[in-house]
Design a protein around this motif. Structure first.
Motif, PDB file in Angstrom:
ATOM      1  N   GLU A  19     -46.749-103.087   0.666  1.00  9.35           N
ATOM      2  CA  GLU A  19     -46.930-102.671  -0.730  1.00  9.35           C
ATOM      3  C   GLU A  19     -45.604-102.573  -1.466  1.00  9.35           C
ATOM      4  O   GLU A  19     -45.521-102.769  -2.670  1.00  9.35           O
ATOM      5  CB  GLU A  19     -47.633-101.307  -0.779  1.00  9.35           C
ATOM      6  N   VAL A  20     -44.578-102.199  -0.727  1.00  9.67           N
ATOM      7  CA  VAL A  20     -43.290-101.952  -1.362  1.00  9.67           C
ATOM      8  C   VAL A  20     -42.357-103.106  -1.058  1.00  9.67           C
ATOM      9  O   VAL A  20     -41.866-103.259   0.038  1.00  9.67           O
ATOM     10  CB  VAL A  20     -42.668-100.630  -0.851  1.00  9.67           C
ATOM     11  N   LYS A  21     -42.160-103.938  -2.046  1.00 10.81           N
ATOM     12  CA  LYS A  21     -41.232-105.045  -1.843  1.00 10.81           C
ATOM     13  C   LYS A  21     -39.853-104.581  -2.294  1.00 10.81           C
ATOM     14  O   LYS A  21     -39.528-104.613  -3.473  1.00 10.81           O
ATOM     15  CB  LYS A  21     -41.665-106.274  -2.649  1.00 10.81           C
ATOM     16  N   GLY A  22     -39.110-104.137  -1.311  1.00  5.82           N
ATOM     17  CA  GLY A  22     -37.806-103.554  -1.655  1.00  5.82           C
ATOM     18  C   GLY A  22     -36.822-104.587  -2.150  1.00  5.82           C
ATOM     19  O   GLY A  22     -36.804-105.718  -1.675  1.00  5.82           O
ATOM     20  N   GLU A  23     -36.059-104.218  -3.146  1.00  2.41           N
ATOM     21  CA  GLU A  23     -35.031-105.120  -3.662  1.00  2.41           C
ATOM     22  C   GLU A  23     -33.661-104.708  -3.130  1.00  2.41           C
ATOM     23  O   GLU A  23     -32.750-105.525  -3.055  1.00  2.41           O
ATOM     24  CB  GLU A  23     -35.001-105.089  -5.187  1.00  2.41           C
ATOM     25  N   ASP A  24     -33.542-103.413  -2.777  1.00  3.24           N
ATOM     26  CA  ASP A  24     -32.226-102.971  -2.316  1.00  3.24           C
ATOM     27  C   ASP A  24     -31.939-103.469  -0.899  1.00  3.24           C
ATOM     28  O   ASP A  24     -30.838-103.780  -0.553  1.00  3.24           O
ATOM     29  CB  ASP A  24     -32.045-101.449  -2.432  1.00  3.24           C
ATOM     30  N   TYR A  25     -32.987-103.548  -0.068  1.00  6.68           N
ATOM     31  CA  TYR A  25     -32.866-104.273   1.187  1.00  6.68           C
ATOM     32  C   TYR A  25     -34.250-104.463   1.747  1.00  6.68           C
ATOM     33  O   TYR A  25     -35.169-103.753   1.374  1.00  6.68           O
ATOM     34  CB  TYR A  25     -31.916-103.597   2.178  1.00  6.68           C
ATOM     35  N   PRO A  26     -34.408-105.471   2.622  1.00  3.38           N
ATOM     36  CA  PRO A  26     -35.756-105.752   3.108  1.00  3.38           C
ATOM     37  C   PRO A  26     -36.324-104.551   3.859  1.00  3.38           C
ATOM     38  O   PRO A  26     -35.663-103.994   4.732  1.00  3.38           O
ATOM     39  CB  PRO A  26     -35.575-106.949   4.030  1.00  3.38           C
ATOM     40  N   VAL A  27     -37.516-104.177   3.508  1.00  2.62           N
ATOM     41  CA  VAL A  27     -38.130-103.019   4.142  1.00  2.62           C
ATOM     42  C   VAL A  27     -38.845-103.453   5.416  1.00  2.62           C
ATOM     43  O   VAL A  27     -39.653-104.368   5.397  1.00  2.62           O
ATOM     44  CB  VAL A  27     -39.132-102.349   3.180  1.00  2.62           C
ATOM     45  N   THR A  28     -38.504-102.826   6.522  1.00  2.80           N
ATOM     46  CA  THR A  28     -39.222-103.047   7.769  1.00  2.80           C
ATOM     47  C   THR A  28     -39.891-101.735   8.143  1.00  2.80           C
ATOM     48  O   THR A  28     -39.609-100.704   7.552  1.00  2.80           O
ATOM     49  CB  THR A  28     -38.250-103.439   8.898  1.00  2.80           C
ATOM     50  N   GLU A  29     -40.761-101.779   9.142  1.00  4.58           N
ATOM     51  CA  GLU A  29     -41.449-100.549   9.541  1.00  4.58           C
ATOM     52  C   GLU A  29     -40.443 -99.482   9.960  1.00  4.58           C
ATOM     53  O   GLU A  29     -40.607 -98.304   9.666  1.00  4.58           O
ATOM     54  CB  GLU A  29     -42.432-100.836  10.680  1.00  4.58           C
ATOM     55  N   ARG A  30     -39.432 -99.921  10.678  1.00  3.33           N
ATOM     56  CA  ARG A  30     -38.398 -98.992  11.109  1.00  3.33           C
ATOM     57  C   ARG A  30     -37.660 -98.420   9.898  1.00  3.33           C
ATOM     58  O   ARG A  30     -37.361 -97.229   9.832  1.00  3.33           O
ATOM     59  CB  ARG A  30     -37.418 -99.739  12.044  1.00  3.33           C
ATOM     60  N   ALA A  31     -37.411 -99.297   8.937  1.00  2.00           N
ATOM     61  CA  ALA A  31     -36.690 -98.869   7.735  1.00  2.00           C
ATOM     62  C   ALA A  31     -37.498 -97.860   6.931  1.00  2.00           C
ATOM     63  O   ALA A  31     -36.936 -97.019   6.239  1.00  2.00           O
ATOM     64  CB  ALA A  31     -36.351-100.081   6.874  1.00  2.00           C
ATOM     65  N   VAL A  32     -38.829 -97.935   7.036  1.00  2.00           N
ATOM     66  CA  VAL A  32     -39.668 -96.979   6.320  1.00  2.00           C
ATOM     67  C   VAL A  32     -39.329 -95.555   6.760  1.00  2.00           C
ATOM     68  O   VAL A  32     -39.199 -94.646   5.934  1.00  2.00           O
ATOM     69  CB  VAL A  32     -41.175 -97.274   6.553  1.00  2.00           C
ATOM     70  N   ASP A  33     -39.155 -95.363   8.071  1.00  2.00           N
ATOM     71  CA  ASP A  33     -38.824 -94.032   8.577  1.00  2.00           C
ATOM     72  C   ASP A  33     -37.498 -93.540   7.999  1.00  2.00           C
ATOM     73  O   ASP A  33     -37.359 -92.368   7.659  1.00  2.00           O
ATOM     74  CB  ASP A  33     -38.762 -94.044  10.109  1.00  2.00           C
ATOM     75  N   VAL A  34     -36.552 -94.457   7.914  1.00  2.00           N
ATOM     76  CA  VAL A  34     -35.241 -94.082   7.361  1.00  2.00           C
ATOM     77  C   VAL A  34     -35.385 -93.702   5.885  1.00  2.00           C
ATOM     78  O   VAL A  34     -34.818 -92.711   5.421  1.00  2.00           O
ATOM     79  CB  VAL A  34     -34.238 -95.256   7.512  1.00  2.00           C
ATOM     80  N   GLN A  35     -36.177 -94.483   5.169  1.00  2.00           N
ATOM     81  CA  GLN A  35     -36.404 -94.192   3.748  1.00  2.00           C
ATOM     82  C   GLN A  35     -37.047 -92.807   3.568  1.00  2.00           C
ATOM     83  O   GLN A  35     -36.734 -92.091   2.630  1.00  2.00           O
ATOM     84  CB  GLN A  35     -37.344 -95.243   3.137  1.00  2.00           C
ATOM     85  N   MET A  36     -37.967 -92.475   4.488  1.00  2.00           N
ATOM     86  CA  MET A  36     -38.654 -91.183   4.390  1.00  2.00           C
ATOM     87  C   MET A  36     -37.672 -90.036   4.567  1.00  2.00           C
ATOM     88  O   MET A  36     -37.757 -89.025   3.880  1.00  2.00           O
ATOM     89  CB  MET A  36     -39.754 -91.082   5.449  1.00  2.00           C
ATOM     90  N   VAL A  37     -36.752 -90.214   5.520  1.00  2.00           N
ATOM     91  CA  VAL A  37     -35.742 -89.173   5.749  1.00  2.00           C
ATOM     92  C   VAL A  37     -34.935 -88.961   4.463  1.00  2.00           C
ATOM     93  O   VAL A  37     -34.733 -87.829   4.011  1.00  2.00           O
ATOM     94  CB  VAL A  37     -34.806 -89.567   6.924  1.00  2.00           C
ATOM     95  N   ASN A  38     -34.527 -90.059   3.861  1.00  2.00           N
ATOM     96  CA  ASN A  38     -33.729 -89.971   2.631  1.00  2.00           C
ATOM     97  C   ASN A  38     -34.532 -89.368   1.483  1.00  2.00           C
ATOM     98  O   ASN A  38     -34.032 -88.540   0.732  1.00  2.00           O
ATOM     99  CB  ASN A  38     -33.212 -91.358   2.236  1.00  2.00           C
ATOM    100  N   LEU A  39     -35.782 -89.809   1.370  1.00  2.00           N
ATOM    101  CA  LEU A  39     -36.642 -89.300   0.308  1.00  2.00           C
ATOM    102  C   LEU A  39     -36.824 -87.792   0.427  1.00  2.00           C
ATOM    103  O   LEU A  39     -36.689 -87.058  -0.540  1.00  2.00           O
ATOM    104  CB  LEU A  39     -38.023 -89.966   0.409  1.00  2.00           C
ATOM    105  N   ARG A  40     -37.130 -87.357   1.636  1.00  2.00           N
ATOM    106  CA  ARG A  40     -37.361 -85.921   1.854  1.00  2.00           C
ATOM    107  C   ARG A  40     -36.107 -85.132   1.521  1.00  2.00           C
ATOM    108  O   ARG A  40     -36.187 -84.050   0.942  1.00  2.00           O
ATOM    109  CB  ARG A  40     -37.772 -85.663   3.302  1.00  2.00           C
ATOM    110  N   ARG A  41     -34.963 -85.691   1.893  1.00  2.00           N
ATOM    111  CA  ARG A  41     -33.705 -84.983   1.615  1.00  2.00           C
ATOM    112  C   ARG A  41     -33.522 -84.855   0.105  1.00  2.00           C
ATOM    113  O   ARG A  41     -33.211 -83.793  -0.412  1.00  2.00           O
ATOM    114  CB  ARG A  41     -32.540 -85.752   2.242  1.00  2.00           C
ATOM    115  N   LYS A  42     -33.800 -85.929  -0.618  1.00  2.00           N
ATOM    116  CA  LYS A  42     -33.622 -85.892  -2.069  1.00  2.00           C
ATOM    117  C   LYS A  42     -34.639 -84.977  -2.752  1.00  2.00           C
ATOM    118  O   LYS A  42     -34.382 -84.433  -3.813  1.00  2.00           O
ATOM    119  CB  LYS A  42     -33.723 -87.304  -2.653  1.00  2.00           C
ATOM    120  N   LEU A  43     -35.807 -84.844  -2.134  1.00  2.00           N
ATOM    121  CA  LEU A  43     -36.857 -84.017  -2.727  1.00  2.00           C
ATOM    122  C   LEU A  43     -36.683 -82.539  -2.403  1.00  2.00           C
ATOM    123  O   LEU A  43     -37.334 -81.685  -2.999  1.00  2.00           O
ATOM    124  CB  LEU A  43     -38.238 -84.483  -2.250  1.00  2.00           C
TER     125      LEU A  43
END
Ligand code: CA
Length: 230
Positions: free
Chosen positions: A186-210
């Protein structure tokens, strides 16, 4: 408390009272009742309801005509209508639905079903309106996909493209579990290709920012993630 304004157009006093009683019990405070189509049409202009419960068999201007007039007027066409119908009105129900009424409820109806239908119609409207605008509000969280703006209360969030898209995807459907694979697709990332593993990393960052609000993003073990605002 429910803030939506509900207009009941129903000539039978007992039914109008029954509806009003149950809506008030459910937390609705802005309710108006009318006994005829004429009064109903006038009340729509003055009261500007968020939803209309419309009896079809009314003295004077009947329910279907009321429905037709409301749906033909750009000022009122988007107000959801739930028709209250009687046995033998199946043909009218079809006409009403084709004119744009959202739902119908045959009499006699259970108050619980009525309230559930009202909630469903209002929720559907909200989701559709948000999708149109590309905005959403979930408690403190506000997102606008057009302007790429994300806020928590007054605080502007600085999210990457993918973080924004992931949060928007999850928050659009609270309680709905998304697998990592679905998120990648669903999420076609432009900043870098999103992989399943990368999703977990994104979640960590998102939670930190939130910050504290990050708890709204729930990890569903072995499956993925879901958005569950407190
Ligand atoms: Ca009636």
């Amino acid at each position: 408390m429910n803030r939506e304004k509900i207009l009941i157009i129903e000539d039978e006093e007992a039914i109008q009272e029954l509806i009003r009683y149950n809506l008030e019990r459910d937390g609705y405070t802005k309710i108006r009742g009318c006994e005829s189509g004429e009064l109903g049409l006038r009340a729509v202009r003055e009261f500007a309801p968020d939803l209309i419960l419309l009896d079809l068999m009314l003295p004077g201007i009947d329910g279907l005509t009321v429905c037709r007039r409301l749906k033909a007027d750009p000022a009122t066409e988007s107000i959801p209508i739930i028709m209250l119908t009687a046995r033998g009105e199946e043909a009218d129900i079809v006409v009403g639905l084709e004119m744009g009424a959202d739902d119908y409820l045959p009499k006699p109806f259970s108050p619980r079903v009525l309230v559930a239908r009202i909630h469903a119609v209002l929720r559907r409207r909200q989701v559709a309106a948000e999708a149109d605008e590309g905005t959403l509000r979930r408690g403190l969280l506000y997102m606008n996909r057009g302007t790429r703006e994300a806020r928590l209360g007054e605080k502007l969030l600085s999210l990457t493209y993918s973080e924004f898209e992931i949060l928007y995807l999850l928050a659009r459907r609270p309680g709905w579990v998304f697998t990592r694979n679905q998120i990648v697709n669903e999420v076609k990332g432009e900043d870098y290709p999103v992989t399943e593993r990368a999703v977990d990393v994104q979640m960590v960052n998102l939670r930190r920012k939130l910050g504290d609000y990050g708890e709204a993003i729930e990890t569903v073990r072995g499956v993925g993630y879901r958005f569950n605002p407190a």
